[in-house]
Scaffold this motif. Sequence first.
Motif, PDB file in Angstrom:
ATOM      1  N   ILE A 177       0.803  -1.220   0.000  1.00  0.00           N
ATOM      2  CA  ILE A 177       0.000   0.000   0.000  1.00  0.00           C
ATOM      3  C   ILE A 177       0.837   1.271   0.000  1.00  0.00           C
ATOM      4  CG2 ILE A 177      -2.101  -1.026   0.923  1.00  0.00           C
ATOM      5  CD1 ILE A 177      -1.473   0.126   3.598  1.00  0.00           C
ATOM      6  N   THR A 178       2.065   1.205   0.488  1.00  0.00           N
ATOM      7  CA  THR A 178       2.909   2.385   0.344  1.00  0.00           C
ATOM      8  C   THR A 178       4.367   2.011   0.534  1.00  0.00           C
ATOM      9  OG1 THR A 178       3.212   4.707   0.995  1.00  0.00           O
ATOM     10  CG2 THR A 178       2.829   3.144   2.762  1.00  0.00           C
ATOM     11  N   GLU A 179       5.230   2.888   0.044  1.00  0.00           N
ATOM     12  CA  GLU A 179       6.662   2.754   0.255  1.00  0.00           C
ATOM     13  C   GLU A 179       7.140   4.061   0.867  1.00  0.00           C
ATOM     14  OE1 GLU A 179       5.529   2.434  -3.237  1.00  0.00           O
ATOM     15  OE2 GLU A 179       4.883   0.470  -2.549  1.00  0.00           O
ATOM     16  N   PHE A 180       8.126   3.973   1.738  1.00  0.00           N
ATOM     17  CA  PHE A 180       8.657   5.207   2.316  1.00  0.00           C
ATOM     18  C   PHE A 180      10.100   4.974   2.734  1.00  0.00           C
ATOM     19  CE2 PHE A 180       8.473   3.696   6.698  1.00  0.00           C
ATOM     20  CZ  PHE A 180       7.446   2.758   6.661  1.00  0.00           C
ATOM     21  N   ALA A 181      10.770   6.065   3.054  1.00  0.00           N
ATOM     22  CA  ALA A 181      12.150   5.961   3.517  1.00  0.00           C
ATOM     23  C   ALA A 181      12.334   6.878   4.707  1.00  0.00           C
ATOM     24  CB  ALA A 181      13.112   6.357   2.398  1.00  0.00           C
ATOM     25  N   GLY A 186      -4.762   3.405   5.266  1.00  0.00           N
ATOM     26  CA  GLY A 186      -5.177   2.085   4.805  1.00  0.00           C
ATOM     27  C   GLY A 186      -4.918   1.877   3.328  1.00  0.00           C
ATOM     28  N   ARG A 187      -5.641   0.938   2.774  1.00  0.00           N
ATOM     29  CA  ARG A 187      -5.318   0.476   1.437  1.00  0.00           C
ATOM     30  C   ARG A 187      -5.601   1.509   0.366  1.00  0.00           C
ATOM     31  NH1 ARG A 187      -9.633  -2.646   3.471  1.00  0.00           N
ATOM     32  NH2 ARG A 187      -8.129  -4.187   4.156  1.00  0.00           N
ATOM     33  N   CYS A 188      -6.501   2.452   0.586  1.00  0.00           N
ATOM     34  CA  CYS A 188      -6.741   3.450  -0.475  1.00  0.00           C
ATOM     35  C   CYS A 188      -5.882   4.676  -0.276  1.00  0.00           C
ATOM     36  CB  CYS A 188      -8.223   3.798  -0.615  1.00  0.00           C
ATOM     37  SG  CYS A 188      -8.801   5.202   0.355  1.00  0.00           S
ATOM     38  N   GLN A 189      -5.105   4.716   0.818  1.00  0.00           N
ATOM     39  CA  GLN A 189      -4.118   5.768   1.042  1.00  0.00           C
ATOM     40  C   GLN A 189      -4.720   7.171   0.901  1.00  0.00           C
ATOM     41  OE1 GLN A 189      -0.334   5.548   1.690  1.00  0.00           O
ATOM     42  NE2 GLN A 189      -1.514   4.019   2.805  1.00  0.00           N
ATOM     43  N   THR A 199      -3.339   2.948  -5.992  1.00  0.00           N
ATOM     44  CA  THR A 199      -2.547   4.087  -5.503  1.00  0.00           C
ATOM     45  C   THR A 199      -1.113   4.029  -6.011  1.00  0.00           C
ATOM     46  OG1 THR A 199      -1.833   2.867  -3.563  1.00  0.00           O
ATOM     47  CG2 THR A 199      -3.882   4.105  -3.364  1.00  0.00           C
ATOM     48  N   ARG A 200      -0.411   5.102  -5.732  1.00  0.00           N
ATOM     49  CA  ARG A 200       1.019   5.169  -6.032  1.00  0.00           C
ATOM     50  C   ARG A 200       1.752   4.011  -5.348  1.00  0.00           C
ATOM     51  NH1 ARG A 200       5.277   9.912  -4.155  1.00  0.00           N
ATOM     52  NH2 ARG A 200       7.113   8.690  -4.699  1.00  0.00           N
ATOM     53  N   GLY A 201       1.392   3.752  -4.095  1.00  0.00           N
ATOM     54  CA  GLY A 201       2.079   2.702  -3.343  1.00  0.00           C
ATOM     55  C   GLY A 201       1.915   1.344  -3.988  1.00  0.00           C
ATOM     56  N   ARG A 223       7.872  12.034  -1.241  1.00  0.00           N
ATOM     57  CA  ARG A 223       6.420  11.982  -1.022  1.00  0.00           C
ATOM     58  C   ARG A 223       5.865  13.366  -0.692  1.00  0.00           C
ATOM     59  NH1 ARG A 223       4.257   7.656   2.541  1.00  0.00           N
ATOM     60  NH2 ARG A 223       5.612   8.508   4.157  1.00  0.00           N
ATOM     61  N   PRO A 224       6.027  14.302  -1.604  1.00  0.00           N
ATOM     62  CA  PRO A 224       5.551  15.668  -1.351  1.00  0.00           C
ATOM     63  C   PRO A 224       4.044  15.783  -1.575  1.00  0.00           C
ATOM     64  CG  PRO A 224       6.463  15.505  -3.557  1.00  0.00           C
ATOM     65  CD  PRO A 224       6.611  14.136  -2.938  1.00  0.00           C
ATOM     66  N   ALA A 225       3.497  16.941  -1.227  1.00  0.00           N
ATOM     67  CA  ALA A 225       2.102  17.235  -1.566  1.00  0.00           C
ATOM     68  C   ALA A 225       2.005  17.394  -3.074  1.00  0.00           C
ATOM     69  CB  ALA A 225       1.651  18.517  -0.868  1.00  0.00           C
TER      70      ALA A 225
END
Lengths: 497, 435
Positions: free
Chosen positions: A316-320, A447-450, B124-126, B134-136
Amino acid sequence: MGEMRGLEPISSKADVVVIGGGVVGCAIARELSRYRLDVVLLEQAPDVATGTSKANSGILHAGFDCEPGTWKARLNVRGAALYAEIAEGLGIPRREIGSLVVAHSDADLATCESLLARGRENGVAGLEIWGADRLRAHEPSISADVAGALWAPTAAVVCPFLATVGFGENAIRNGAKIHTECGVTGLVTAGGRIVAVETTRGRIEARFVVNAAGVHAADVARLAGDDSFTIHPRRGEYILFDRSTGALARSVLFPTPSKVSKGILVSPTVHGNIFIGPNAADVDELDDVETTAPGLDEIISGARKIVPDLPLQNAITEFAGLRAAAGKDFIIGESPIVKGLVHAAGIQSPGLTSAPAIGEAIAEILADLGLKLTPDPTFVPVNPHRPKFTEQTPVEQMARIAADPLAGRVICRCETITEAEIVAAIRAPCGARTIDGVKRRVRAGAGRCQGGFCGPRVTAILARELGIPVTAVRKETLESWLFYARAGLEIREDIDA
Amino acid sequence: MRDATYDVVTIGGGPAGMAAALAARQAGADRVLIIERDRELGGILQQCIHNGFGLRKFKEELTGPGYADRYIEMVGAAGIDVWLDSTVLAAEAGGRITCVGPTTGLATVEAKAVVHSMGCRERTRGAIRIPGSRPAGVFTAGAAQRMVNMEGYLPGRDVVIIGSGDIGLIMARRMTLEGARVRAVFEIMPYSNGLTRNIVQCLEDFGIPLYLSHCVVAVHGHDRVTGVTVAEVDADLHVKPGTEFDLPCDCVLLSVGLIPENELGRAIGVSTDRITSGAVVDQFRQTSKPGFFAAGNVLHVHDLVDLVSNEAEIAGRSAALFAKGVFGEATHERAVIAGEGLRQVVPQRLSTLEKGKNAIRFFFRSKAPMGPSIIALKTEDGIVWDRKLRVVKPSEMIVADIPVNRFAKASHIEFVLTLDEHPEPLEGAVEEEDA
């Protein structure tokens, strides 16, 4: 674009100024708020928990891998014990799910044995070596080629955002002040000692300053002429999966560690999602939290060594996030150069676990430096309980809606978050000011729809509650406005006028 | 707690829920309820202010809200109960529904039959792992559409669109009309994923370039989006090194697919189609759970609302007949197979055929774009039905009403899509796509 929200005026003096609204700074402010002190915490972003505290593994480590005798070893074990005691009262979600260091070979098993011995020396309870069969029975999704594991039953997962917010809110309830959107521009010294802090919003006189500025800690130290350490930001990338994948791992699954990091893990979050990561890449910029295609591939292949069948379609998402790497140990103590400046710096893993213990350690250090710590008899160690709507019984839910109809309006459908919960998160001390701040506190949009569904609705609620136009609502950072006025709208307003 | 009993309850008051409720009333269900979480009926139609709706259903060209209004009027006249601002928390096997709303409070409803009509959500993007910061300024196209058309705010002024799904194409035009600059649409596949009419009317008419076989490899920016890096991909969808280029923008809109919002179905364990992500249903749109029906985008994502309405009429009528005890739980006795050339088929099962029914409607999507083609039904007796198609695109659903007598006794039911070796010169489309 939108005009800034009117911020409350900042304090002109304090007994202690804490710089940095991450989990460490907030835990320190909360610890100091036990005493009759004027405590002020400064955070440059619109919200707390916007740096390392928002992008980490969310694990309360058992404490078996820190070198005995270090700050890390001592504060990890003490911090883990403190969370067990205080998390619930502060509204910090925590689940004691245990961790496994997964071995693939005899050499790995030997490493697990030495970690077990080290853990016992550090005072970690319940450590055991498991054979492959027991490991597979506990973790059915695990790779077929495992040789065994080190089991640490006291390891837990925690919500790192709500840990930060929980400490911050409790600090405010006990008299501390948290000034957001308040960047530190100077540290004023006189005769080799701190006397004041210059900020983007004015000057604060203070004889003690605690530097908990995370990846910015070295820059803050240099403002006072202290160049005794440097911070190397080390980026770690993550992939988060939908809650429907929660059965993939029951416990935190580490690979057998290398020298530089605990490795790429597969773990449940406290909310029942699964994440994989982090990798470790040294970066130059203190705000480089970009994910990269090679980095994501690296964590996918790393995680597959532990759990081969990853449900990548359910990402559902990626981050760092950045680890504030400084050296082998945390840098905790008074500056060797400037009196009254106390560092809580280089706080990489196990920093989240250690945070409340760092608070205690800093209080002791300040006392040793001459700050008088008089317990405040009005100190309240807990925050008011704000139950999640979904965790209440039908009778409780009905009563809640009867008292506040907004408790009956579901705004985030993926996580079933009501408007009342969002409003409460905004109105609370240390409340949300941004879309991501709402997400961190109540999970609307997590959640899944972010946020695809609830994003516009949360935007409207924030604008209403903060008394600002929709065009002034921000995602996260100072200038992260989300929406523009439509062309021509101003003209129509002119005509009306 | 408010308690109520209904013959048929539709969960979701978009086009599928309204059409199903109406059909249920017309088929003799006395007490019909629509539960809708938004403040009005109509679902996603309310933010689709462009025209092109209703060409089949009403034989005229309506806007989304216009199409919704027709149904809202019919629902109002049909004596159907509507609960707005109400969210269903659970719908258990047996038909007990728990929902919550500011005015209804916490309510339970006993339903003899339930129609799942919850629609879909945007990928979604994810989900597609676009790297970068991950900016606005990164929005799904539908969320942006709601902000522009219903709330009156712009998500950006300098826009890049990722994915050529219909909402993205519609938003390319919409943002242009609002004065924004739309730089380009990037599609990772070698063909577009939207309806041909939208490519023409939303991109070509405004000079907006569509880059096929291109993907965004990084989003840049700290506070707001400042740009993207784009690259060309090869046939395996891998980035071709050296083809990367940067494009400044302050907004990225994503139109990279829709996913049935089928969580309520999954929660009660209905069998799910791995390809559509919706329930497995029979020709009556009954799922594997007795009394639970599904229609519209929660079942499989449609291109045209008119077809959603049609499908929902099947589900609503079946739900009414189930509530009256005219027929029972789905037997799902025969599988319908999407064979060569086809990605999916709905319905995926056939239950005991209904007496007096002459034809059953099937919906298909192809795996890849194809020129002149033939879609055929194969049984153990060989090919028993076929039809020529002038052109096939995965983004444009193939609809076929197939006479029941062709397969009434067949045990093997498989559809295949093959190239037409001998295409005839055709006048106009024989297939069902909208022009």
